[in-house]
Design a protein around this motif. Structure first.
Motif, PDB file in Angstrom:
ATOM      1  N   LYS A 144       0.808  -1.183   0.128  1.00 49.02           N
ATOM      2  CA  LYS A 144      -0.015   0.055  -0.061  1.00 49.02           C
ATOM      3  C   LYS A 144       0.728   1.387  -0.005  1.00 49.02           C
ATOM      4  O   LYS A 144       0.327   2.407  -0.369  1.00 49.02           O
ATOM      5  CB  LYS A 144      -0.907   0.040   1.284  1.00 49.02           C
ATOM      6  N   TYR A 145       2.261   1.058   0.107  1.00 46.32           N
ATOM      7  CA  TYR A 145       3.171   2.107   0.410  1.00 46.32           C
ATOM      8  C   TYR A 145       3.735   2.269  -1.016  1.00 46.32           C
ATOM      9  O   TYR A 145       4.818   3.289  -0.887  1.00 46.32           O
ATOM     10  CB  TYR A 145       4.003   2.266   1.574  1.00 46.32           C
ATOM     11  N   ASP A 146       3.500   1.618  -2.029  1.00 46.69           N
ATOM     12  CA  ASP A 146       4.585   1.566  -3.132  1.00 46.69           C
ATOM     13  C   ASP A 146       3.830   2.304  -4.292  1.00 46.69           C
ATOM     14  O   ASP A 146       2.857   1.886  -4.795  1.00 46.69           O
ATOM     15  CB  ASP A 146       4.650   0.049  -3.470  1.00 46.69           C
ATOM     16  N   CYS A 147       4.126   3.424  -4.284  1.00 52.93           N
ATOM     17  CA  CYS A 147       3.689   4.610  -5.354  1.00 52.93           C
ATOM     18  C   CYS A 147       2.490   4.848  -5.373  1.00 52.93           C
ATOM     19  O   CYS A 147       1.570   4.971  -6.366  1.00 52.93           O
ATOM     20  CB  CYS A 147       4.335   3.993  -6.588  1.00 52.93           C
ATOM     21  N   LYS A 148       1.617   4.943  -4.400  1.00 51.11           N
ATOM     22  CA  LYS A 148       0.146   5.129  -4.205  1.00 51.11           C
ATOM     23  C   LYS A 148      -0.073   6.467  -3.461  1.00 51.11           C
ATOM     24  O   LYS A 148       1.057   7.314  -3.168  1.00 51.11           O
ATOM     25  CB  LYS A 148      -0.375   4.219  -3.096  1.00 51.11           C
ATOM     26  N   ALA A 149      -1.240   6.817  -3.327  1.00 57.96           N
ATOM     27  CA  ALA A 149      -1.453   8.213  -3.001  1.00 57.96           C
ATOM     28  C   ALA A 149      -1.482   8.097  -1.438  1.00 57.96           C
ATOM     29  O   ALA A 149      -1.724   7.576  -0.723  1.00 57.96           O
ATOM     30  CB  ALA A 149      -3.056   8.616  -3.267  1.00 57.96           C
ATOM     31  N   ALA A 150      -0.881   9.483  -0.956  1.00 58.59           N
ATOM     32  CA  ALA A 150      -0.734   9.693   0.301  1.00 58.59           C
ATOM     33  C   ALA A 150      -1.652  11.038   0.722  1.00 58.59           C
ATOM     34  O   ALA A 150      -1.856  11.862  -0.106  1.00 58.59           O
ATOM     35  CB  ALA A 150       0.785  10.020   0.735  1.00 58.59           C
ATOM     36  N   GLY A 151      -2.361  11.054   1.752  1.00 62.88           N
ATOM     37  CA  GLY A 151      -3.077  11.958   2.055  1.00 62.88           C
ATOM     38  C   GLY A 151      -4.131  11.921   3.428  1.00 62.88           C
ATOM     39  O   GLY A 151      -3.882  10.997   3.950  1.00 62.88           O
ATOM     40  N   CYS A 152      -4.577  13.113   3.635  1.00 61.04           N
ATOM     41  CA  CYS A 152      -5.549  13.280   4.532  1.00 61.04           C
ATOM     42  C   CYS A 152      -6.769  14.028   3.869  1.00 61.04           C
ATOM     43  O   CYS A 152      -6.662  15.395   3.673  1.00 61.04           O
ATOM     44  CB  CYS A 152      -5.025  14.002   5.791  1.00 61.04           C
ATOM     45  N   VAL A 153      -7.773  13.211   3.632  1.00 59.71           N
ATOM     46  CA  VAL A 153      -9.006  13.848   2.886  1.00 59.71           C
ATOM     47  C   VAL A 153     -10.113  14.350   3.750  1.00 59.71           C
ATOM     48  O   VAL A 153     -11.166  14.746   3.342  1.00 59.71           O
ATOM     49  CB  VAL A 153      -9.418  13.181   1.495  1.00 59.71           C
ATOM     50  N   SER A 154      -9.842  13.833   4.813  1.00 59.50           N
ATOM     51  CA  SER A 154     -11.134  14.074   5.811  1.00 59.50           C
ATOM     52  C   SER A 154     -11.120  15.589   6.441  1.00 59.50           C
ATOM     53  O   SER A 154     -10.221  16.213   6.559  1.00 59.50           O
ATOM     54  CB  SER A 154     -11.289  13.367   7.013  1.00 59.50           C
ATOM     55  N   ASP A 155     -12.047  16.011   6.727  1.00 59.02           N
ATOM     56  CA  ASP A 155     -12.389  17.576   7.359  1.00 59.02           C
ATOM     57  C   ASP A 155     -12.152  17.349   8.798  1.00 59.02           C
ATOM     58  O   ASP A 155     -12.909  17.019   9.697  1.00 59.02           O
ATOM     59  CB  ASP A 155     -13.696  17.980   7.050  1.00 59.02           C
ATOM     60  N   LEU A 156     -10.950  17.463   9.374  1.00 57.41           N
ATOM     61  CA  LEU A 156     -10.675  17.340  10.899  1.00 57.41           C
ATOM     62  C   LEU A 156     -10.945  18.326  11.584  1.00 57.41           C
ATOM     63  O   LEU A 156     -11.128  18.131  12.734  1.00 57.41           O
ATOM     64  CB  LEU A 156      -8.811  16.981  10.915  1.00 57.41           C
ATOM     65  N   ASN A 157     -11.151  19.549  10.917  1.00 57.57           N
ATOM     66  CA  ASN A 157     -11.693  20.808  11.629  1.00 57.57           C
ATOM     67  C   ASN A 157     -12.902  20.708  12.270  1.00 57.57           C
ATOM     68  O   ASN A 157     -13.053  21.098  13.388  1.00 57.57           O
ATOM     69  CB  ASN A 157     -11.536  22.255  10.700  1.00 57.57           C
ATOM     70  N   SER A 158     -13.666  20.036  11.765  1.00 56.02           N
ATOM     71  CA  SER A 158     -15.179  19.862  12.168  1.00 56.02           C
ATOM     72  C   SER A 158     -15.270  18.843  13.602  1.00 56.02           C
ATOM     73  O   SER A 158     -16.012  18.762  14.172  1.00 56.02           O
ATOM     74  CB  SER A 158     -16.069  19.212  11.184  1.00 56.02           C
ATOM     75  N   LYS A 159     -14.152  18.050  13.634  1.00 59.46           N
ATOM     76  CA  LYS A 159     -14.017  16.943  14.742  1.00 59.46           C
ATOM     77  C   LYS A 159     -12.667  17.298  15.637  1.00 59.46           C
ATOM     78  O   LYS A 159     -12.395  16.367  16.507  1.00 59.46           O
ATOM     79  CB  LYS A 159     -13.792  15.667  13.953  1.00 59.46           C
ATOM     80  N   CYS A 160     -12.131  18.518  15.570  1.00 55.41           N
ATOM     81  CA  CYS A 160     -10.975  18.710  16.102  1.00 55.41           C
ATOM     82  C   CYS A 160     -11.153  18.960  17.882  1.00 55.41           C
ATOM     83  O   CYS A 160     -12.273  19.349  18.112  1.00 55.41           O
ATOM     84  CB  CYS A 160     -10.236  20.172  15.845  1.00 55.41           C
ATOM     85  N   PRO A 161     -10.404  18.314  18.536  1.00 57.68           N
ATOM     86  CA  PRO A 161     -10.782  18.189  19.982  1.00 57.68           C
ATOM     87  C   PRO A 161     -10.561  19.684  20.673  1.00 57.68           C
ATOM     88  O   PRO A 161     -10.053  20.547  20.011  1.00 57.68           O
ATOM     89  CB  PRO A 161      -9.434  17.434  20.754  1.00 57.68           C
ATOM     90  N   HIS A 162     -11.816  20.404  21.405  1.00 61.18           N
ATOM     91  CA  HIS A 162     -11.919  21.601  21.830  1.00 61.18           C
ATOM     92  C   HIS A 162     -10.355  22.399  22.318  1.00 61.18           C
ATOM     93  O   HIS A 162     -10.249  23.238  21.563  1.00 61.18           O
ATOM     94  CB  HIS A 162     -12.962  21.586  23.014  1.00 61.18           C
TER      95      HIS A 162
END
Length: 249
Positions: A144-162
């Motif tokens: 899965k780490y061999d020339c595949k897409a890396a990223g974070c596509v989730s909206d973490l701001n809406s779930k960020c700990p206060h």
């Protein structure tokens, strides 16, 4: 012009400018990408520029280029930004982004001739981001780490700990999410002092396992300093691979 000289010139140019990085803004608003070359490497595009919604910009890079790319939001004409600014300037020219900032990091033609790349939330999060090999050559590992897409596509701001949240100026929205290190500045959370090795800095033993929040939402992104075993991707460096860095993918 002598044909042999022309052929040498073309071959030399192909070697020295080997990769193409295309930065794409898929967000429904303007962003200001920042680019910081590692020591000894140029800052592409003078280190920063404005990129309208659904626009893109491409850069040719040397075969061994290394650096990081991030996105700034709500910048004014003087370069003062709501998130990830680089010191009140549009062209960062060697200045890094102020955390929190979602980062795409890359080292081309590194150890073993491979390209190494990742998306890092170690400095916190402000925008969804993905780095994708385009014209690419895998290492034939079929993992899965061999020339595949890396990223974070989730909206973490809406779930960020206060306690990690950064709010907009009007107080209505969370615009970025700090790292535990930036918020609390302790050796434990910052993996320093007695906690500066992979063996002594494990997020599972922290007072609160904040990286677990980032990792659950974005399993293929760095969540803290020693999260490299589940976050680093590689492609073959020769022939050269091209990459898209996409905001709001």
């Amino acid at each position: 012009m002598d044909f042999k000289f022309l052929l040498f010139f073309v071959q030399t140019a192909a070697v020295t400018m080997a990769h193409v990085i295309t930065i794409k803004n898929n967000c429904p608003f303007t962003i200001w990408p920042g680019i910081l070359g590692n020591p000894g490497h140029e800052h592409l595009g003078n280190g920063g520029f404005s990129l309208g919604s659904y626009q893109s910009r491409s850069f040719n890079t040397p075969q061994n280029w290394a650096g990081r790319i991030w996105g700034r939001t709500r910048c004014n004409d003087q370069g003062k930004c709501e998130t990830a600014g680089c010191g009140n300037r549009i062209e960062c020219n060697g200045a890094g982004g102020e955390p929190p900032a979602s980062l795409a990091e890359m080292t081309f033609t590194g150890a073993g001739g491979k390209d190494f790349y990742d998306v890092s939330l170690v400095d916190g999060y402000n925008l969804p981001i993905k780095m994708v090999p385009t014209a690419h050559f895998s290492n034939s590992n079929n993992d899965k780490y061999d020339c595949k897409a890396a990223g974070c596509v989730s909206d973490l701001n809406s779930k960020c700990p206060h306690e990690l949240s950064i709010w907009s100026a009007d107080g209505f929205n969370v615009v970025a999410c700090k790292s535990a290190c930036a918020k609390f500045n302790t050796d434990t959370y910052c993996c320093r002092g007695a906690h500066k090795t992979p063996e002594t800095c494990k997020s599972s033993s922290w007072p609160k396992n904040y990286p677990a929040y980032f990792k659950a939402a974005c399993p293929d992104a760095y969540s803290y300093a020693y999260d490299d075993t589940t976050s680093t991707f590689t492609c073959r460096g020769n022939p050269s691979t091209n990459y898209d860095v996409i905001f709001c993918p």
